[in-house]
Design an enzyme around this catalytic site. Structure first.
Site, short mmCIF file in Angstrom:
data_model
loop_
_atom_site.label_atom_id
_atom_site.label_comp_id
_atom_site.label_asym_id
_atom_site.label_seq_id
_atom_site.Cartn_x
_atom_site.Cartn_y
_atom_site.Cartn_z
CE LYS A 121 -18.59 19.42 -8.29
NZ LYS A 121 -17.20 19.45 -7.78
CE LYS A 203 -25.42 21.37 2.90
NZ LYS A 203 -24.66 20.13 2.64
CE LYS A 206 -17.44 26.88 -1.61
NZ LYS A 206 -17.84 25.81 -0.70
#
Length: 340
Positions: A121, A203, A206
């Site tokens: 992140k 994977k 969204k």
């Protein structure tokens, strides 16, 4: 004839949560949420909408608020029953934040700096590498340990967080005996790992910029069909599991998850048929699987008063459980307890 009193066996407690950080995908549903529903009869479940976790990344307040409502409605729409499980919103239970601070004081800087999610992140949001992002695992540990959870459903990307939770629990139990239940990972019997429809090596997510790569639970039927018809396959034009057939393997896995058929049955069903027929069949099966969820969601999201009454009551039940653990922690670490 004397009666024998039997003591009911306590169900194991399972805890899991999901962030209201955007639209939930078919991958979320088949890989996790569907299992939550299946576990309701066997386990004492607590399921949270984790809004405190969501703000480690900058959010638009109005959008976040709507996403919280959306996630609350979706958890009910998929079949979670507030009479069988506790449904709660993380920020409705202040004990999460208080215990997170205490646990943070028993968590080492080096442990936190090794967390891969912090590294990932930080790279994605270099303009906002905040302290909350760094101490996120202490809050996640608090979420789990507050409720003395026996089990936590985990995917491959969450194992590290459960490991540090277990490390913190063991450390504090060694200092202050009998403080926390050390949670074990719950690996579902047959969890579907749903990959991107455009890059099946990744994977389904969204956050993927390619909207054709992922299917949202609330996508319209025509959008679901379009995405599956555009799904990546290969040049062999044969529906079968095999090496180098990541796209087809992914579609077979999705079709198996929504129909209950085995890979062998699917291969037999599409013997001699092309990918066009197969992709259409997968899309139609997904549309029908998601239809009742979408219809239930539309009813629920229209009544936000009802939604909040369900989650307020669930959060109050959660708060009562959390208060017991927090009182024990406060006493053990040396705080002066308030007179009641």
């Amino acid at each position: 004839m004397s009666e024998t009193n039997t003591v009911p066996v306590r169900k194991k407690r399972i805890y899991s949560g999901i962030q209201p950080s955007g639209m939930l995908t078919l991958g979320n549903y088949l890989g996790a949420l569907k299992n939550w529903v299946a576990m309701q009869e066997e386990y004492d479940g607590i399921y949270g909408v984790m809004d405190l976790h969501a703000i480690t990344v900058r959010q638009e307040p109005a959008k976040l608020r709507q996403q919280i409502y959306t996630t609350c409605a979706l958890l009910l729409a998929i079949g979670l029953d507030p009479a069988k499980s506790i449904l709660m919103v993380q920020s409705f239970v202040p004990a999460h934040a208080e215990l997170a601070w205490i646990l943070g004081c028993y968590t080492q800087f080096g442990e936190l700096s090794r967390m891969t999610q912090f590294k990932d992140k930080s790279q994605k949001h270099p303009e906002n590498i905040n302290a909350g992002l760094f101490t996120y695992p202490a809050l996640m540990a608090a979420d789990i340990l507050l409720y003395q959870a026996d089990l936590v459903p985990v995917g491959a990307d969450q194992k590290q967080h459960l490991e540090i939770t277990r490390d913190i629990a063991v450390r504090m139990n060694n200092l202050y005996s009998g403080l926390f239940t050390v949670p074990d990972p719950y690996i579902p019997p047959a969890g579907a790992r749903v990959m991107s429809l455009q890059d099946p090596a990744k994977k389904m997510s969204k956050s993927d910029e390619n909207v054709n790569a992922w299917v949202a639970i609330l996508d319209k039927p025509e959008d679901v069909m379009r995405k599956f018809k555009r799904a990546v396959t290969d040049s062999e034009a044969r529906v079968c599991v095999g090496e180098g057939k990541d796209g087809v393997n992914n579609l077979i896995g999705i079709y198996a998850a929504v129909t209950g058929r085995t890979a062998q049955q699917i291969e037999a069903e599409f013997e001699g048929k092309g990918y066009g027929d197969f992709k259409t069949a997968v899309g139609e099966a997904v549309v029908e699987t998601l239809r009742p969820v979408r219809e239930a969601y539309d009813r629920l999201i229209a009544d936000k008063g009802y939604l909040m009454s369900v989650y307020k009551e669930g959060s109050e039940r959660a708060a009562r459980l959390a208060a017991r653990t927090l009182a024990k922690v406060r006493k053990k670490v040396g705080f002066v307890l308030e007179d009641k």
